[in-house]
Design a protein around this motif. Structure first.
Motif, PDB file in Angstrom:
ATOM      1  N   HIS A  28       0.836  -1.199   0.000  1.00  0.00           N
ATOM      2  CA  HIS A  28       0.000   0.000   0.000  1.00  0.00           C
ATOM      3  C   HIS A  28       0.872   1.250   0.000  1.00  0.00           C
ATOM      4  O   HIS A  28       2.022   1.224   0.432  1.00  0.00           O
ATOM      5  CB  HIS A  28      -0.898   0.019   1.247  1.00  0.00           C
ATOM      6  CG  HIS A  28      -1.813  -1.158   1.350  1.00  0.00           C
ATOM      7  ND1 HIS A  28      -2.464  -1.499   2.514  1.00  0.00           N
ATOM      8  CD2 HIS A  28      -2.183  -2.090   0.425  1.00  0.00           C
ATOM      9  CE1 HIS A  28      -3.185  -2.575   2.322  1.00  0.00           C
ATOM     10  NE2 HIS A  28      -3.031  -2.958   1.058  1.00  0.00           N
ATOM     11  N   ASP A  29       0.303   2.353  -0.450  1.00  0.00           N
ATOM     12  CA  ASP A  29       1.019   3.630  -0.436  1.00  0.00           C
ATOM     13  C   ASP A  29       1.467   3.978   0.988  1.00  0.00           C
ATOM     14  O   ASP A  29       0.721   3.776   1.954  1.00  0.00           O
ATOM     15  CB  ASP A  29       0.113   4.764  -0.951  1.00  0.00           C
ATOM     16  CG  ASP A  29      -0.057   4.722  -2.459  1.00  0.00           C
ATOM     17  OD1 ASP A  29       0.732   4.019  -3.112  1.00  0.00           O
ATOM     18  OD2 ASP A  29      -0.985   5.382  -2.969  1.00  0.00           O
ATOM     19  N   GLY A  30       2.684   4.512   1.104  1.00  0.00           N
ATOM     20  CA  GLY A  30       3.173   5.006   2.389  1.00  0.00           C
ATOM     21  C   GLY A  30       3.756   3.945   3.299  1.00  0.00           C
ATOM     22  O   GLY A  30       4.172   4.261   4.417  1.00  0.00           O
ATOM     23  N   GLU A  31       3.790   2.696   2.850  1.00  0.00           N
ATOM     24  CA  GLU A  31       4.285   1.637   3.729  1.00  0.00           C
ATOM     25  C   GLU A  31       5.806   1.531   3.697  1.00  0.00           C
ATOM     26  O   GLU A  31       6.476   2.014   2.782  1.00  0.00           O
ATOM     27  CB  GLU A  31       3.655   0.303   3.338  1.00  0.00           C
ATOM     28  CG  GLU A  31       2.183   0.221   3.690  1.00  0.00           C
ATOM     29  CD  GLU A  31       1.613  -1.163   3.528  1.00  0.00           C
ATOM     30  OE1 GLU A  31       0.782  -1.557   4.370  1.00  0.00           O
ATOM     31  OE2 GLU A  31       1.996  -1.854   2.557  1.00  0.00           O
ATOM     32  N   VAL A  32       6.332   0.874   4.737  1.00  0.00           N
ATOM     33  CA  VAL A  32       7.765   0.613   4.842  1.00  0.00           C
ATOM     34  C   VAL A  32       7.978  -0.896   4.733  1.00  0.00           C
ATOM     35  O   VAL A  32       7.031  -1.686   4.778  1.00  0.00           O
ATOM     36  CB  VAL A  32       8.336   1.149   6.175  1.00  0.00           C
ATOM     37  CG1 VAL A  32       8.235   2.660   6.244  1.00  0.00           C
ATOM     38  CG2 VAL A  32       7.631   0.514   7.381  1.00  0.00           C
ATOM     39  N   VAL A  33       9.229  -1.299   4.600  1.00  0.00           N
ATOM     40  CA  VAL A  33       9.541  -2.727   4.420  1.00  0.00           C
ATOM     41  C   VAL A  33       9.010  -3.561   5.581  1.00  0.00           C
ATOM     42  O   VAL A  33       8.512  -4.675   5.383  1.00  0.00           O
ATOM     43  CB  VAL A  33      11.062  -2.916   4.247  1.00  0.00           C
ATOM     44  CG1 VAL A  33      11.425  -4.400   4.283  1.00  0.00           C
ATOM     45  CG2 VAL A  33      11.535  -2.290   2.937  1.00  0.00           C
ATOM     46  N   LEU A  34       9.087  -3.028   6.807  1.00  0.00           N
ATOM     47  CA  LEU A  34       8.601  -3.796   7.952  1.00  0.00           C
ATOM     48  C   LEU A  34       7.102  -4.076   7.854  1.00  0.00           C
ATOM     49  O   LEU A  34       6.632  -5.143   8.277  1.00  0.00           O
ATOM     50  CB  LEU A  34       8.922  -3.059   9.260  1.00  0.00           C
ATOM     51  CG  LEU A  34       8.625  -3.819  10.554  1.00  0.00           C
ATOM     52  CD1 LEU A  34       9.397  -5.142  10.613  1.00  0.00           C
ATOM     53  CD2 LEU A  34       8.962  -2.970  11.777  1.00  0.00           C
ATOM     54  N   ASP A  35       6.343  -3.147   7.283  1.00  0.00           N
ATOM     55  CA  ASP A  35       4.909  -3.396   7.063  1.00  0.00           C
ATOM     56  C   ASP A  35       4.713  -4.621   6.171  1.00  0.00           C
ATOM     57  O   ASP A  35       3.815  -5.446   6.408  1.00  0.00           O
ATOM     58  CB  ASP A  35       4.249  -2.182   6.398  1.00  0.00           C
ATOM     59  CG  ASP A  35       4.156  -0.979   7.322  1.00  0.00           C
ATOM     60  OD1 ASP A  35       3.842  -1.170   8.506  1.00  0.00           O
ATOM     61  OD2 ASP A  35       4.393   0.147   6.843  1.00  0.00           O
ATOM     62  N   ILE A  36       5.526  -4.732   5.159  1.00  0.00           N
ATOM     63  CA  ILE A  36       5.404  -5.845   4.214  1.00  0.00           C
ATOM     64  C   ILE A  36       5.780  -7.165   4.900  1.00  0.00           C
ATOM     65  O   ILE A  36       5.122  -8.192   4.689  1.00  0.00           O
ATOM     66  CB  ILE A  36       6.298  -5.617   2.982  1.00  0.00           C
ATOM     67  CG1 ILE A  36       6.055  -4.214   2.390  1.00  0.00           C
ATOM     68  CG2 ILE A  36       6.066  -6.703   1.955  1.00  0.00           C
ATOM     69  CD1 ILE A  36       4.603  -3.914   2.083  1.00  0.00           C
ATOM     70  N   MET A  73      14.402  -1.736   8.770  1.00  0.00           N
ATOM     71  CA  MET A  73      13.253  -2.035   7.906  1.00  0.00           C
ATOM     72  C   MET A  73      12.111  -1.052   8.139  1.00  0.00           C
ATOM     73  O   MET A  73      11.359  -0.739   7.218  1.00  0.00           O
ATOM     74  CB  MET A  73      12.777  -3.466   8.150  1.00  0.00           C
ATOM     75  CG  MET A  73      13.731  -4.518   7.605  1.00  0.00           C
ATOM     76  SD  MET A  73      13.048  -6.190   7.688  1.00  0.00           S
ATOM     77  CE  MET A  73      13.204  -6.506   9.450  1.00  0.00           C
ATOM     78  N   CYS A  74      11.986  -0.544   9.371  1.00  0.00           N
ATOM     79  CA  CYS A  74      10.885   0.374   9.667  1.00  0.00           C
ATOM     80  C   CYS A  74      11.123   1.771   9.109  1.00  0.00           C
ATOM     81  O   CYS A  74      10.208   2.602   9.108  1.00  0.00           O
ATOM     82  CB  CYS A  74      10.656   0.452  11.178  1.00  0.00           C
ATOM     83  SG  CYS A  74      11.937   1.345  12.090  1.00  0.00           S
ATOM     84  N   MET A  75      12.347   2.045   8.660  1.00  0.00           N
ATOM     85  CA  MET A  75      12.655   3.376   8.118  1.00  0.00           C
ATOM     86  C   MET A  75      12.962   3.312   6.625  1.00  0.00           C
ATOM     87  O   MET A  75      13.409   4.307   6.043  1.00  0.00           O
ATOM     88  CB  MET A  75      13.847   3.982   8.874  1.00  0.00           C
ATOM     89  CG  MET A  75      13.608   4.199  10.360  1.00  0.00           C
ATOM     90  SD  MET A  75      12.241   5.328  10.703  1.00  0.00           S
ATOM     91  CE  MET A  75      12.979   6.887  10.201  1.00  0.00           C
ATOM     92  N   THR A  76      12.725   2.174   6.016  1.00  0.00           N
ATOM     93  CA  THR A  76      12.971   2.005   4.581  1.00  0.00           C
ATOM     94  C   THR A  76      11.639   1.991   3.847  1.00  0.00           C
ATOM     95  O   THR A  76      10.902   0.996   3.869  1.00  0.00           O
ATOM     96  CB  THR A  76      13.736   0.699   4.302  1.00  0.00           C
ATOM     97  OG1 THR A  76      14.935   0.677   5.075  1.00  0.00           O
ATOM     98  CG2 THR A  76      14.075   0.594   2.825  1.00  0.00           C
ATOM     99  N   ARG A  77      11.299   3.104   3.222  1.00  0.00           N
ATOM    100  CA  ARG A  77      10.004   3.231   2.559  1.00  0.00           C
ATOM    101  C   ARG A  77       9.972   2.438   1.247  1.00  0.00           C
ATOM    102  O   ARG A  77      10.950   2.408   0.494  1.00  0.00           O
ATOM    103  CB  ARG A  77       9.676   4.699   2.294  1.00  0.00           C
ATOM    104  CG  ARG A  77       9.444   5.487   3.566  1.00  0.00           C
ATOM    105  CD  ARG A  77       8.676   6.771   3.323  1.00  0.00           C
ATOM    106  NE  ARG A  77       8.242   7.368   4.581  1.00  0.00           N
ATOM    107  CZ  ARG A  77       7.155   7.027   5.243  1.00  0.00           C
ATOM    108  NH1 ARG A  77       6.356   6.080   4.766  1.00  0.00           N
ATOM    109  NH2 ARG A  77       6.826   7.611   6.380  1.00  0.00           N
ATOM    110  N   MET A  78       8.838   1.839   0.987  1.00  0.00           N
ATOM    111  CA  MET A  78       8.675   1.094  -0.248  1.00  0.00           C
ATOM    112  C   MET A  78       8.721   2.016  -1.460  1.00  0.00           C
ATOM    113  O   MET A  78       9.001   1.573  -2.572  1.00  0.00           O
ATOM    114  CB  MET A  78       7.357   0.321  -0.215  1.00  0.00           C
ATOM    115  CG  MET A  78       7.353  -0.879   0.718  1.00  0.00           C
ATOM    116  SD  MET A  78       8.651  -2.067   0.309  1.00  0.00           S
ATOM    117  CE  MET A  78       8.234  -2.476  -1.387  1.00  0.00           C
TER     118      MET A  78
END
Length: 257
Positions: A28-36, A73-78
């Motif tokens: 989704h828009d605005g997500e970071v790698v940790l979200d994935i 991972m939480c600071m790496t934006r998709m």
């Protein structure tokens, strides 16, 4: 909010070995790698091991390598990757794998124990310490460290040479030595501890060849190389080769003091 199906390769395994596995995960828009990674756990790989805590770039727990670069991972934006790009997530290479994306970082805690702590000045009680503001600000930069150990992971001295780990503290803890050495209230020398000499002999300062890779991956943007390691090297060299210091040491040895 737009979504798309992202291509991911995630390392799966443990200390006995493993491999990269391919996944298609909704992004989704605005997500970071940790979200994935969390979505992957929830939908396809419930046994995927990953370490995380704050998801705000302050705990340093979710360190990994994303497309080969040490990152949080939480600071790496998709958004930094194209939709067609395959995003590869692997554990930190410098430390032993526990399982999947979780590594054993106990090496760093052992090195932390080897750095002698701050020695308070005699006759000055806590609360009575006085420092110039410029000295406060100089050491404050180093205290921003969240101990994500990305600098330790990317440092080729230990990343590519396992045999160096016994003799080399790594940039995070050499930075700690530098911070204490430049602290105007640290009374280590009065107690017989020469932090500059210790940096060379006990913590492997000479192994560092200032490539600045540690600075490049620091999520807190600490200038580890320029503001800590290089000045510490300069002070250590001055101390070692200063003729007056050499003469004083020689006189002390002869007198047995």
């Amino acid at each position: 909010m737009s979504t798309y199906s992202g291509h991911f390769r995630v390392w799966r395994g443990d200390a006995d070995g493993g491999e990269l596995k391919d996944y298609e995960v909704e992004v989704h828009d605005g997500e970071v790698v940790l979200d994935i990674i969390h979505r992957l756990q929830a939908t396809q790989a419930g046994d995927l091991a990953v370490r995380w805590n704050c998801k705000a770039g302050k705990c340093g727990s979710c360190s990994a390598e994303v497309n080969g670069r040490p990152r949080l991972m939480c600071m790496t934006r998709m958004s930094v990757f194209s939709r067609e790009e395959t995003v590869t997530v692997t554990p930190m290479r410098t430390f032993p794998v526990v399982r999947d994306l979780v590594t054993d970082v106990s090496f760093n805690y052992q090195k932390a124990l080897e750095v002698p702590s701050f020695v308070p000045p005699k006759g000055v009680a806590p609360g009575e310490y006085r420092m110039f503001q410029e000295d406060v600000e100089r050491s404050q930069e180093f205290r921003k460290c969240i101990e994500c150990f990305l600098c330790q992971d990317t440092c080729h001295v230990v990343r590519d040479h396992e045999e160096n780990k016994k003799a080399f503290a790594g940039p995070r803890f050499l930075m700690r030595v530098a911070e204490l050495d430049m602290h105007p209230l640290d009374a280590a020398e009065e107690s017989g501890l020469d932090r500059k000499r210790s940096a060379q002999e006990d913590h492997g300062l000479g192994y560092c060849n200032i490539t600045k890779c540690c600075t490049e991956v620091c999520p807190e943007h600490i200038k580890i190389t320029d503001n800590a390691l290089i000045p510490l090297k300069e002070r250590a060299v001055d101390r070692k080769y200063d003729p007056l210091v050499w003469l004083g040491d020689k006189i002390r040895r002869r007198s047995g003091s």
